[in-house]
Scaffold this motif. Structure first.
Motif, PDB file in Angstrom:
ATOM      1  N   LEU A   1       0.744  -1.191   0.060  1.00 35.04           N
ATOM      2  CA  LEU A   1      -0.058   0.010  -0.119  1.00 35.04           C
ATOM      3  C   LEU A   1       0.828   1.330  -0.044  1.00 35.04           C
ATOM      4  O   LEU A   1       0.405   2.536  -0.166  1.00 35.04           O
ATOM      5  CB  LEU A   1      -0.874   0.214   1.231  1.00 35.04           C
TER       6      LEU A   1
ATOM      7  N   ALA B   1       2.257  -4.320 -12.855  1.00 37.84           N
ATOM      8  CA  ALA B   1       0.959  -4.362 -12.504  1.00 37.84           C
ATOM      9  C   ALA B   1       0.452  -5.825 -12.406  1.00 37.84           C
ATOM     10  O   ALA B   1      -0.318  -6.387 -11.650  1.00 37.84           O
ATOM     11  CB  ALA B   1      -0.003  -3.375 -13.306  1.00 37.84           C
ATOM     12  N   LEU B   2       0.785  -6.386 -13.641  1.00 36.62           N
ATOM     13  CA  LEU B   2       0.041  -7.827 -13.732  1.00 36.62           C
ATOM     14  C   LEU B   2       0.781  -8.881 -12.634  1.00 36.62           C
ATOM     15  O   LEU B   2      -0.025  -9.753 -12.382  1.00 36.62           O
ATOM     16  CB  LEU B   2       0.161  -8.478 -15.360  1.00 36.62           C
TER      17      LEU B   2
ATOM     18  N   GLN C   1      -0.848  -8.062  -9.546  1.00 36.86           N
ATOM     19  CA  GLN C   1      -2.617  -8.835  -9.655  1.00 36.86           C
ATOM     20  C   GLN C   1      -2.246 -10.399  -9.261  1.00 36.86           C
ATOM     21  O   GLN C   1      -3.015 -10.909  -8.599  1.00 36.86           O
ATOM     22  CB  GLN C   1      -2.776  -8.489 -11.212  1.00 36.86           C
TER      23      GLN C   1
ATOM     24  N   ARG D   1      -1.378 -10.984  -5.780  1.00 37.85           N
ATOM     25  CA  ARG D   1      -2.426 -10.464  -4.525  1.00 37.85           C
ATOM     26  C   ARG D   1      -3.503 -11.768  -4.251  1.00 37.85           C
ATOM     27  O   ARG D   1      -3.829 -11.797  -3.319  1.00 37.85           O
ATOM     28  CB  ARG D   1      -3.470  -9.258  -5.408  1.00 37.85           C
TER      29      ARG D   1
ATOM     30  N   VAL E   1      -4.991 -10.173   3.767  1.00 37.94           N
ATOM     31  CA  VAL E   1      -4.729  -9.160   4.754  1.00 37.94           C
ATOM     32  C   VAL E   1      -5.979  -8.916   5.598  1.00 37.94           C
ATOM     33  O   VAL E   1      -7.006  -8.871   4.968  1.00 37.94           O
ATOM     34  CB  VAL E   1      -4.386  -7.811   4.238  1.00 37.94           C
TER      35      VAL E   1
ATOM     36  N   LEU F   1     -16.359 -11.608  -2.526  1.00 38.19           N
ATOM     37  CA  LEU F   1     -15.602 -10.711  -3.227  1.00 38.19           C
ATOM     38  C   LEU F   1     -14.357 -11.130  -4.284  1.00 38.19           C
ATOM     39  O   LEU F   1     -14.270 -11.002  -5.196  1.00 38.19           O
ATOM     40  CB  LEU F   1     -15.666  -9.357  -2.641  1.00 38.19           C
ATOM     41  N   PRO F   2     -13.409 -11.571  -3.463  1.00 38.74           N
ATOM     42  CA  PRO F   2     -11.957 -11.828  -4.038  1.00 38.74           C
ATOM     43  C   PRO F   2     -12.270 -12.909  -5.138  1.00 38.74           C
ATOM     44  O   PRO F   2     -11.771 -12.834  -6.070  1.00 38.74           O
ATOM     45  CB  PRO F   2     -11.091 -12.266  -2.851  1.00 38.74           C
TER      46      PRO F   2
ATOM     47  N   ARG G   1     -15.280 -13.674  -6.678  1.00 39.90           N
ATOM     48  CA  ARG G   1     -15.699 -13.153  -7.801  1.00 39.90           C
ATOM     49  C   ARG G   1     -14.945 -12.270  -8.786  1.00 39.90           C
ATOM     50  O   ARG G   1     -15.191 -12.419  -9.818  1.00 39.90           O
ATOM     51  CB  ARG G   1     -16.965 -12.058  -7.175  1.00 39.90           C
ATOM     52  N   GLU G   2     -13.807 -11.664  -8.169  1.00 42.64           N
ATOM     53  CA  GLU G   2     -13.159 -10.592  -8.839  1.00 42.64           C
ATOM     54  C   GLU G   2     -11.887 -11.662  -9.659  1.00 42.64           C
ATOM     55  O   GLU G   2     -11.288 -11.262 -10.567  1.00 42.64           O
ATOM     56  CB  GLU G   2     -12.595  -9.687  -8.078  1.00 42.64           C
ATOM     57  N   HIS G   3     -11.414 -12.590  -8.916  1.00 43.45           N
ATOM     58  CA  HIS G   3     -10.277 -13.355  -9.610  1.00 43.45           C
ATOM     59  C   HIS G   3     -10.522 -14.669  -9.892  1.00 43.45           C
ATOM     60  O   HIS G   3      -9.471 -15.279 -10.416  1.00 43.45           O
ATOM     61  CB  HIS G   3      -9.351 -13.287  -8.315  1.00 43.45           C
TER      62      HIS G   3
END
Lengths: 294, 263
Positions: free
Chosen positions: A67, A87-88, A91, A94, A99, A118-119, A121-123
């Motif tokens: 962060l 960035a990739l 990603q 992550r 955390v 949520l994680p 759903r996004e990943h």
């Protein structure tokens, strides 16, 4: 735990370290808040980072989870230098770290189940039913089954923290970070959270980094403890080593004494002006001894 | 004197920094909309639709009331002032141009700034302070894609729609007053309105409303992103977002009108 047991308390193998910090420096404006931090965490280890208010432990954690960017040095997580990773790659990384924030940081517009999903759903490309099953399993792990439909505002402090842990582990990360897990909780709930951290390590073989100022909690869960003071590492040792340390600052921390509680006005002024202390001044002598120990 | 100059200088620099930040947010939101699907990180349509409901559909009642009031007020003032010269028959032209080119986009912009801009700024500020934005980042979700882009695009779609609705309501309300005062039929009134307006006038008003929408969303996002200091910080940032949005709308309105009509 096994990885750590074969080594000396203050050192760990660095070839397979899951966290490796080298020469980390950080500034807020012109003020330097972290000075040349060097630290490694072994696979399966629980590393506790301790220190008083303003010692830099929260800033260190923010650098560890990407962060904040350091002004110098590097932070490697699972072999990826997050200070230079594109960035990739970040990603992808992550998905392998989790955390749990101090206040939980649950999304107030979503219920507990949606927060945890949520994680996923996004990943991932999983269907909703599979995601729900995975999220419910993690809720079972943190003893929060039945709270799926509750909104964050309807949860107690301990439940919020456990829900945050469930969200942090839903992707089965290899590395987990906790920011002040015991803060604001009563001793019983705090102790239950410590047990949960130990359970996670045993059950999921995670490496865990915990930032806390709670001594009891640190001594209960830590394989090793890093003590920070004024942005510098005072020592890295196991619990027994920390307990028997003769460093005055560490003893102050263990005995919960404020660093400057016994400093009189004259000593304080001398420190401000940088004037040398008169010979035989016990407080000045104490300070020198501390500095030497560092 | 030096301190005053320093204060002004710092204020200008801070302002320029915030404008730059807003521009960067806008570009990033557009990039996510275009490139997100290729990286399997799209701007979620469901999130945009949810925002559209909040920003547009739920604002319809208050937008209707305000538009009707403005339309009626314009009709009263136009008939009175033109009546001084015996030119009441030209009132329809004045009302139609004023509503479509100026009043409908302006009143909708100010309404959205007060209603949705404040809500967005409060939401973003609270999320910043509660570390929800940090949580998004560590999960690997871009806060711009997840939070700002849906609000920005929803606003840029719904504010022109609300403006179009406000055009209809304001002109209808004005028509009720004008027809009663001038003793003409509503059909004749609307025929005059249609004759007075061109596509260019409509595009002028709707184009401005798209600009106002982007301004409100970005000002709210910037203020939310810079929030600190707990509940007090949320209040401060929310107030600042509304004041800045309304000020920006009025100034951009003037600049837009000057630039477009200058040619």
């Amino acid at each position: 735990m096994a990885a750590v047991a074969q080594e000396t308390p203050t050192q760990t193998r660095t070839d397979d370290a899951v966290v490796r910090i080298q020469g980390l420096q950080a500034h807020y404006g012109a003020r330097q808040v972290l000075h040349d931090i060097e630290l490694t965490v072994a696979p399966g280890e629980i590393m506790v980072i301790m220190g008083g208010s303003g010692s830099g432990k929260s800033t260190l954690l923010r650098h560890l989870v990407g962060l904040m960017r350091p002004t110098a040095g590097s932070v490697e997580l699972l072999g990826v230098d997050i200070t230079r990773a594109p960035a990739l790659e970040m990603q992808r990384l992550r998905r392998r770290i989790g955390v749990a924030f101090q206040g939980g940081a649950l999304f107030s517009s979503m219920n507990v189940l949606d927060n945890i999903m949520l994680p996923l759903r996004e990943h991932t490309q999983l269907d909703r039913q599979t995601m729900e099953i995975m999220a419910r399993l993690k809720l079972e792990v943190v003893n929060l089954a039945g709270a799926e439909d509750l909104m964050p505002a309807e949860l107690s402090g301990g439940m919020v923290k456990r829900a945050a842990v469930a969200r942090a582990i839903v992707m089965d990360p290899a590395l987990l970070f906790f920011d002040e897990p015991s803060a604001g909780l009563d001793p019983a709930v705090s102790s239950a959270l410590d047990d949960l951290i130990l359970k996670l390590r045993e059950a999921m073989n995670m490496s865990i980094v915990v930032v806390t100022h709670e001594l009891e909690s640190a001594f209960k869960i830590a394989d090793r403890i890093t003590v920070l003071d004024q942005g510098r590492i005072l020592t890295v040792d196991d619990v027994a080593g920390i307990r028997r340390s003769d460093n005055a600052r560490i003893q102050n921390l263990l005995n919960r004494r404020a660093e400057n509680a016994e400093v009189d006005a004259e000593t304080y002024l001398r420190r401000l002006t940088g004037e040398a202390a008169p010979a035989g001044d016990p407080q000045a002598a104490g300070t020198k001894q501390d500095a030497g120990a560092v | 004197m030096q301190r005053v100059a320093e204060g002004i200088g710092k204020g200008v620099l801070r302002g320029a920094e915030e404008v730059g930040f807003a521009g960067a947010l806008f570009l990033e939101a557009v990039l996510w909309a275009v490139l997100g699907p290729t990286r399997r990180q799209p701007v979620r349509l469901a999130a945009v639709v949810a925002q559209m409901m909040q920003i547009g559909v739920e604002a319809l009642p208050i937008a209707s009331v305000l538009a009707a009031t403005i339309g009626m007020m314009l009709a009263i003032q136009s008939l009175y002032s033109l009546g001084l010269f015996g030119a009441e028959s030209f009132a329809t032209v004045g009302i139609a141009l004023s509503v479509v080119r100026e009043f409908a986009p302006l009143i909708v912009g100010i309404l959205v700034a007060g209603r949705s801009g404040s809500a967005l700024a409060a939401r973003f500020s609270t999320m910043m302070i509660n570390q929800e934005v940090d949580a998004l980042r560590v999960i690997g979700i871009s806060p711009v894609r997840f939070l700002i882009a849906p609000a920005l695009f929803a606003m840029m779609i719904m504010v022109p729609c609300l403006t179009m609705w406000a055009n209809i309501v304001a002109l209808s309300a004005a028509g009720l007053f004008v027809t009663a005062q001038l003793d003409i039929s509503l059909a004749a009134y609307f025929a005059d309105v249609v004759a007075a307006l061109s596509v260019n006038d409509l595009a002028h008003g709707l184009g401005k409303s798209v600009l106002f929408a982007a301004l409100v969303a970005l000002v709210s996002a910037v203020n939310g992103a810079l929030a600190d200091g707990g509940a007090e910080g949320v209040g401060r940032r929310t107030t600042r977002a509304v004041v800045q949005s309304i000020a920006a709308i009025i100034m951009v309105d003037m600049i837009f009108a000057f630039v477009v009509t200058a040619g």
